[in-house]
Structure formats: structure tokens, C-alpha cells
Scaffold this active site. Sequence first.
Site, PDB file in Angstrom:
ATOM      1  CB  THR A 133      -0.965  -0.103   1.243  1.00 27.37           C
ATOM      2  OG1 THR A 133      -1.493   1.304   1.487  1.00 27.37           O
ATOM      3  CG2 THR A 133      -0.093  -0.261   2.636  1.00 27.37           C
ATOM      4  CG  ASP A 134      -1.202   5.085  -0.905  1.00 26.28           C
ATOM      5  OD1 ASP A 134      -1.657   4.377  -0.191  1.00 26.28           O
ATOM      6  OD2 ASP A 134      -1.823   5.987  -1.520  1.00 26.28           O
ATOM      7  CD  GLU A 135      -3.296   3.196   4.429  1.00 31.23           C
ATOM      8  OE1 GLU A 135      -3.301   3.360   5.527  1.00 31.23           O
ATOM      9  OE2 GLU A 135      -4.323   3.139   3.981  1.00 31.23           O
ATOM     10  CE1 TYR A 159      -2.992  -2.808   5.733  1.00 28.14           C
ATOM     11  CE2 TYR A 159      -3.013  -0.371   5.380  1.00 28.14           C
ATOM     12  CZ  TYR A 159      -3.052  -1.796   4.910  1.00 28.14           C
ATOM     13  OH  TYR A 159      -3.098  -1.924   3.455  1.00 28.14           O
TER      14      TYR A 159
END
Length: 354
Positions: A133-135, A159
Site C-alpha cells: 500500500t502507499d500507506e 496497519y
Amino acid sequence: MKILVTGGAGFIGSAVVRHIINHTQDTVCVVDCLTYAGNLESLASVEKSPRYSFSRTDITDAVGISALFREFKPDVVMHLAAESHVDRSIDGPAAFIQTNVIGTFTLLEAARQHYSILDDKQKAGFRFHHISTDEVFGDLHDNEGLFNEESAYAPSSPYSASKAGSDHLARAWNRTYGLPVIITNCSNNYGPYHFPEKLIPLVILNALAGKPLPVYGNGEQVRDWLYVEDHARALYKVATEGKAGETYCIGGHNERRNIDVVKTVCSILDSIIVNKPANIKSFADLITFVEDRPGHDLRYAIDASKIERELGWVPQETFESGIEKTIKWYLANERWWQRVLDGSYAGERLGLNK
Ligand code: NAD
């Protein structure tokens, strides 16, 4: 090709499996332990294909995972199994470390063992595609540009920290052991079969029920939205044409503030639904601001020019076309989401309906 898809009963994984069965000649083995987020009804349209099989296995089960590699002998692994909901990671981070970190480690070790006994031709084609993810990059502030493959890791939530950890493991298994790993980091997905704890399906279904539409803080958080079927096409392209050892960022060029996403859903519903719940004139009347999520990232945005340039992938949907398709899908597939809302999709396995 034989493709092992972990997390194939989830939102993005099931889109990948439907894409492979419907648009390629490849064979798929889905590996999924069916947490609350796993739903075999999302795979109903492909489950009869002779090129589809399913194994209910936990990715942290080293013995079970090794046996699957020996039996299925994958050419490609697409690893999507994960705990994926930020709010759940704040309430209970342990499952995120277990699945996202230990589970990825377990898969990498099984893949390394499998890779070691392949012949040179098989080795040249083998890929371990780790989907992330880009997170992991943390957040951007207004004029800070876009995330790209060189962005530094700065995760904010349990997360994203657990996903960052799994990215580091995948990269290290490439560098240290020569396992042909590819990593993709993608922005927020939306589309059909999305579990209704996530913003867009939650807003659609709450609106239809005349319930409040919760928006965190002031709703100013910006996300880059990608239609899930565009992501599935990108992932297949990366897994089959991407270069081992590389990272590709995937995004939709669709930056929207959360509040604008919610208002867009409301105005499309206003134009489609004639009989609104009695308490409202417009679905936007249901918007309710709630206390912000702790550590909430302000803005994510992706520069997807590398995958466009090197693999020729571009999204086919704009946010406007994708969101309309999504809303129409939820309106036409009430049985799918009713069974999620009342728990019957999971039946006994989650101890629901008791
Ligand atoms: P999801 O929560 O819908 O699905 C996850 C799937 O993994 C479920 O089917 C679940 O049963 C399975 N799973 C969980 N723990 C498991 C375990 N221990 N063993 C086997 N299976 C297990 O998630 P999603 O939204 O489809 O995301 C898939 C992947 O893509 C994740 O790795 C996520 O980090 C990544 N990603 C998601 C988004 C997004 O917007 N949803 C964006 C970028 C990247």
C-alpha cells in the site's frame, strides 16, 4: 502459468482472481484462511472453472504453506493476504503483526525453498509479487508532491507499519537470497465486492438505510482513488511482465477529499433513488462528522508514471465513471451485501447468526 493468489477471497484478491480466470488462460490456486474479510461468494462467478482451486490455509502455517507449494508448484505468487483495516489495527494490532509480518515471512521462506529446486528456465520466470500500500510512506502535506518508488518509509498506523515491515522482508529476500521479488504500492481502491466497513461501501449502504454517514474529523483528508478492476489489471501485468527486484507504484490520478467522495456518492444516489428515506431531502443530509481517527494521515497521492512508462498500464476508469459503476453494482447486488451485513456469508465459521 500457475498462479498462487494469497488473500484471493478478499476485496482486491477476488478481483485479481476474476481477472485471471476471465481474461487469461492461467490456472489459479487461492490460498485464504477466510477471516471476516474473506468471502467465497465474491468468487462465485469463477469457482466452476477447471482453472480455479481453493485452499483454506493460514499463511502463518508453515507446514500447510510448504505443502501447497509442493503440490501446486506455482510459477508466480501474488501475495495479497493481509489484515487491511486501519481502524481494526488501532483496536487490535496483534493480528496485523501475525498475518502481515509473520505470514509474509512464512510465505517468503516457502517460496525460497520452492525456488531453490526449480531449473534455470523455471527460475527465470518465477516471481514473488508482494502487494502493498502507499500507506507505508506515511502522509503528504498539501504541496509536497507525490509518492513514488524512491519515497522513504514513514508508516503512521499499526496497519501501515506492519505492511512496511512486510515490504522490508520481501525486499531483503530479493537482495539476500536472490528470490525474484516484485513489490507494488497502491493507493486506495474502491469498487464491487468491497467489505462495508470501508468508506465508500459504508456510505452507500448507510445512505440506502437512511443511517448517518460518518466522516472523520473535518473530512479534509485526501486519498488517491483507484477502481479495483484497474488495480487487478495492473497487478497481473506486474506479476507477469514486471522486472524482478523492482518496485512499482500504482495510483489512479484521482485525488479527492473524503468529504467530496461522500458528497459525490450522495449526489449520484440522489439522481438514482426516487424514494428516499422519509427523514431526508438529499442523502447529503445524513453526513455526520465524527471524532477523527488517531494518527490519521492527511494526504496520500501516487506518481504512477513508472508502471505507465515501463509496462504500459494506465487506469481505464476516472473517479466519476468508477464511482457510478460501484454504486450501480451495490444497487444490483443486494444479496451479496445483505449476506455480509447479516453475517450469513460467513455462517458458522465466524460464529455468526447464533
Ligand atoms: P481484504 O481485507 O479485503 O482481504 C484480505 C484477505 O486476506 C481476506 O480474504 C482474508 O480472509 C485473507 N487473510 C487474512 N489473513 C490471512 C491469513 N493469516 N492467512 C490467509 N489469508 C488471510 O484486503 P484487500 O483490501 O483486498 O487488500 C488486499 C491487499 O492489498 C492487502 O495486502 C492490502 O494491504 C493491499 N492494499 C489494499 C488497498 C485497499 O485500498 N484496499 C490499497 C493498496 C494495497
